[in-house]
Write an enzyme that holds these catalytic residues in place. Structure first.
Site, PDB file in Angstrom:
ATOM      1  N   ASP A  57       0.837  -1.204   0.153  1.00 24.26           N
ATOM      2  CA  ASP A  57       0.012   0.030  -0.018  1.00 24.26           C
ATOM      3  C   ASP A  57       0.909   1.387  -0.146  1.00 24.26           C
ATOM      4  O   ASP A  57       2.274   1.046   0.150  1.00 24.26           O
ATOM      5  CB  ASP A  57      -0.825   0.025   1.016  1.00 24.26           C
ATOM      6  CG  ASP A  57      -2.305   0.825   0.883  1.00 24.26           C
ATOM      7  OD1 ASP A  57      -2.286   1.779  -0.064  1.00 24.26           O
ATOM      8  OD2 ASP A  57      -3.469   0.799   1.564  1.00 24.26           O
TER       9      ASP A  57
HETATM   10  C1  BGC Z   1      -5.131   3.336  -0.115  1.00 21.35           C
HETATM   11  C2  BGC Z   1      -5.250   2.139  -1.066  1.00 21.35           C
HETATM   12  C3  BGC Z   1      -5.047   3.009  -2.492  1.00 21.35           C
HETATM   13  C4  BGC Z   1      -3.820   3.683  -2.652  1.00 21.35           C
HETATM   14  C5  BGC Z   1      -3.353   4.120  -3.845  1.00 21.35           C
HETATM   15  C6  BGC Z   1      -3.511   3.930  -0.179  1.00 21.35           C
HETATM   16  O1  BGC Z   1      -3.803   5.034   0.556  1.00 21.35           O
HETATM   17  O2  BGC Z   1      -4.920   2.598   1.135  1.00 21.35           O
HETATM   18  O3  BGC Z   1      -6.415   1.611  -1.164  1.00 21.35           O
HETATM   19  O4  BGC Z   1      -5.110   1.882  -3.508  1.00 21.35           O
HETATM   20  O5  BGC Z   1      -3.416   4.773  -1.787  1.00 21.35           O
HETATM   21  O6  BGC Z   1      -4.054   5.528  -4.090  1.00 21.35           O
END
Ligand code: BGC
Length: 751
Positions: free
Chosen positions: A289
């Site tokens: 993530d």
């Molecule tokens: C989120 C993810 C997301 C990623 C990319 C993160 O802050 O937890 O779910 O896909 O950002 O934007």
């Protein structure tokens, strides 16, 4: 090797088309191996590095700071993927650098959060889940993929398949609710919708099951918080939708920000290597993530970023999203012997395989067709699908005296609530590519019905100033200056329609709440208006279950309209006027009070079930244990009755159950027939009931249909505390009905 020779070699490797049979899987693997054999270690590490979009491609190339460094890395072939680059023009520009300027010209995979639509927004995922309509959900994902793919994207960070029982957690809006079975079938529908049958079709994109694992069990519903859950919950509640995604051939996984039982998910070998890649045989790749590799230093699990890179890669995280950990440190870690090059090779193969499958090696600009982009974005086909999905997502919570549907003529309607005119909030939380103020508001939807007179007054603002993706919403907690105008409008009306609830940015990432009440002054507004005219229809907008006891006790009609996306107003108006008969059912329990949370239908009995006269049982002294609306609940403009619940046969762990359902009302309608089971005595305690099957039936007035469910091992068994799946003999109770509480019951025994 000279650049020309390499390019020639690469051309041969990339040469043939990307078919989808097993033979082609082997062919892709051969091509991946050949390519890998000519890559330097730093180039391999590059494939494991993902950057956020970092410069405006219409301007000059960056020449200082971080952006210049990233630009250099792109040219060096040290970037495997980018996110948040969107639109054919932008994508083409970055792809061109990777393909034309790097030594091997390996195309980038372009990721984006296509969560509930791209430019056209469909309902938030929790709302879609309320439809229980798997074909519609699959189609919604397919349309989102089509629009995103036409804009240059080939990978979405969806579906989020995290089960959550905590309405305080802001990201419940992004999932399918509290139930692992419903969550699993929806995970499958979404993955199949995004990926289609052929990933190299330029209108399909790779999906990503996230966040592996446990993210939805953040303590106290506080986003990013510690997760501590036992084996039984992990195996039986959290894992199933992830497994279902793999069974649907999902190409990627995302790990999670949270720690799970003391080990951050990003550095968790048990989750990523043992369960995912070994037990489940997942052959796609795992992306971290955002910054979650680096965040292991804050968790107190990695001493520094280099150490974090070592832990993450050894634990099986294949791609680094925005931590700069792999690109800066993996090379040295391999030299020092702390990371094996064979593990790097494995990660790179996984990533390259997906790129091949997407058809990017045949044509790196496959997703970059400007004509297609113009034709598809916001097209009628996509808007129509968003409207269809929005109608199906609406849940009728209360309809005393058949107040709904509204008469179409001769009525004076007062429409009240700032959210009724809001064209942004219905777009939900993940709307980065949507045009601002592009949703059809409830006001606009209602205005299309000309037979009644409609007056609108907002009553009160829900928030002050503006709202956006980054900062907290500033809720209006004091300004009630519009109340008297609202009360007057209500007095002069036959029917009052109030649109109240949360704004789009009150749920989503980083948006937990401790209260589940109507935010700000809205409860007061509701009570003030009700004093003026009791004929109120309350339309709720929200990204999570709300505790609306007062409304349930007093307001005659309540409609759950979530955040329904671009077509919100049309969908709401068609339901209110009866042109569409609602059939949605809640995918999450609505509590009476936030203090009951986590409140879920598939709880355990405990050793002290009740109720009892004395205090010594599992309960609160100030509120009962019941939800306001149970899981699976939702009304229709018609009524249904259930009869003839029968166990037809029990043989070889195959149980056949049938039930008859009759439409006992005056209009045609759809009912979601739900089947729950209880394994009464087991070697690991089982919930009081668990959803195991459901079917949607359409019935004309007076029509009866008999539904037969066949329950196999998968429905009858559970994972024990060693992760072993078991079907145990003994008594099973069966509950069938239109929600998780209101059921007919019978039982059977397994020998
Ligand atoms: C989120 C993810 C997301 C990623 C990319 C993160 O802050 O937890 O779910 O896909 O950002 O934007």
């Amino acid at each position: 090797m000279k650049k020309l020779t390499i390019l020639l070699l690469v051309a041969i490797f990339y040469g043939c088309k990307t078919p989808s049979s097993q033979k082609s899987v082997d062919e892709i693997d051969k091509k991946v191996d050949s390519l890998l054999s000519i890559m330097t270690l730093q180039e391999k590490i590059g494939q494991m590095n993902q950057y956020n979009g970092f410069w405006n491609v219409t301007g000059p190339a960056p020449n200082e700071g971080d952006a210049a460094k990233k630009y250099e890395h792109l040219k060096n072939g040290w970037v495997g993927s980018m996110l948040n680059v969107r639109g054919v023009k932008e994508v083409k520009e970055v792809q061109k650098i990777a393909v034309e300027q790097s030594r091997l010209g390996i195309p980038l995979i372009i990721g984006f959060d296509v969560i509930h639509g791209y430019e056209t927004q469909s309902p938030i995922p929790l709302a879609e889940a309320a439809s229980w309509d798997l074909n519609a959900i699959k189609k919604s994902a397919k349309m989102a993929a089509k629009e995103a793919a036409a804009a240059g994207i080939n990978w979405t960070f969806a579906p989020m398949v995290d089960i959550s029982r905590d309405a305080r957690w802001g990201r419940v809006m992004e999932g399918a609710g509290e139930d692992p079975y419903l969550g699993s079938v929806i995970a499958k529908a979404r993955v199949e919708g995004f990926q289609g049958e052929d990933l190299s079709n330029p209108l399909t994109i790779a999906a990503c099951a996230k966040h592996f694992a446990g993210y939805g069990f953040a303590e106290a519903g506080k986003d990013y918080n510690t997760v501590d859950v036992g084996t039984s919950t992990l195996q039986n509640i959290i894992f199933p939708p992830f497994k279902a995604a793999i069974e649907s051939d999902v190409k990627t996984f995302m790990n999670a920000f949270n720690e799970l039982n003391g080990i951050p998910a990003t550095g968790n070998t048990y989750l990523q290597r043992k369960v995912l890649k070994s037990e489940w045989n997942f052959n796609g790749f795992v992306v971290s993530d955002w910054g979650s590799i680096m965040e292991m230093t804050y968790h107190g699990y990695a001493a520094n970023i280099q150490n974090a890179a070592e832990i993450a890669v050894n634990a099986g995280s294949d791609m680094d999203m925005e931590s700069y950990a792999y690109v800066n440190h993996l090379y040295d870690l391999v030299q020092e012997g702390k990371v094996l090059e064979t593990d790097i090779n494995d990660a790179v193969k996984r990533i390259l395989r997906v790129k091949f499958e997407l058809g990017l090696f045949d044509n790196p600009y496959l997703y970059c067709d400007e004509t297609r982009e113009k034709e598809i974005l916001g097209s009628k086909e996509i808007q129509d699908a968003a409207l269809d999905m929005a109608k199906k997502s609406i849940v009728l919570l209360k309809n005393e005296g058949n107040m709904l549907p509204l008469a179409k003529n001769g009525q004076k309607i007062a429409l009240i609530g700032a959210l009724a005119a809001d064209k942004n909030s219905p777009l939900g939380s993940w709307r980065i590519a949507a045009k601002d103020n592009s949703a059809v508001s409830v006001l606009e939807g209602m205005q299309q019905y000309k037979g009644n007179s409609l007056t609108y007054t907002k009553g009160a603002d829900v928030y002050n100033g503006d709202t956006n993706f980054i900062f907290e919403v500033n809720i209006n907690t004091s300004d009630t200056s519009g109340f008297s105008e609202a009360a007057t409008a209500a007095k002069n009306a036959d029917v009052v329609l109030m649109v109240l609830g949360e704004v789009g940015y009150q749920s989503g990432e980083g948006r937990s709440r401790t209260s589940l009440d109507l935010p700000g002054v809205q409860q007061k507004l509701l009570e003030t208006v009700y004093q003026a005219n009791k004929n109120v229809v309350l339309v709720l907008n929200n990204g999570r279950p709300l505790a609306i006891n007062w409304a349930q006790e007093n307001i005659p009609a309540i409609v759950e309209a979530w955040q329904l996306g671009s077509q919100t107003g049309n969908a709401v108006a068609q339901v209110l006027y009866g042109d569409y008969n609602p059939s949605g059912k809640l995918p999450m329990t609505f509590p009476k009070h936030v203090g009951q949370v986590p409140l879920y239908y598939n709880y355990k009995n405990t050793g002290r079930p009740g109720p009892k006269k004395e205090v010594f049982w599992a309960h609160y002294q100030d509120i009962d244990n019941e939800p306001l609306y149970p899981f699976g609940y939702g009304l229709s403009y018609t009524t249904f009755s259930y009869s003839n619940l029968k166990i037809n046969s029990v043989a070889n762990n195959k149980v056949s159950v049938s039930v008859s359902v009759t439409n006992t009302g005056k209009v045609a309608g759809k009912e979601v027939v739900q089947l729950y089971l209880q394994d009464v005595v087991a070697s690991v305690t089982r919930p009081v009931k668990e959803l195991k099957a459901f079917e949607m039936v359409s019935l004309k007035p007076n029509e009866t249909k008999t539904i037969t469910f066949t329950l196999t091992d998968k429905a009858l068994g559970f994972y024990d505390n060693n992760g072993v799946f078991k079907v145990e003999s003994g008594l099973f109770k069966v509950f069938v009905g239109g929600d998780s509480k209101n059921t007919m019951n019978t039982e059977f025994s397994l020998p």
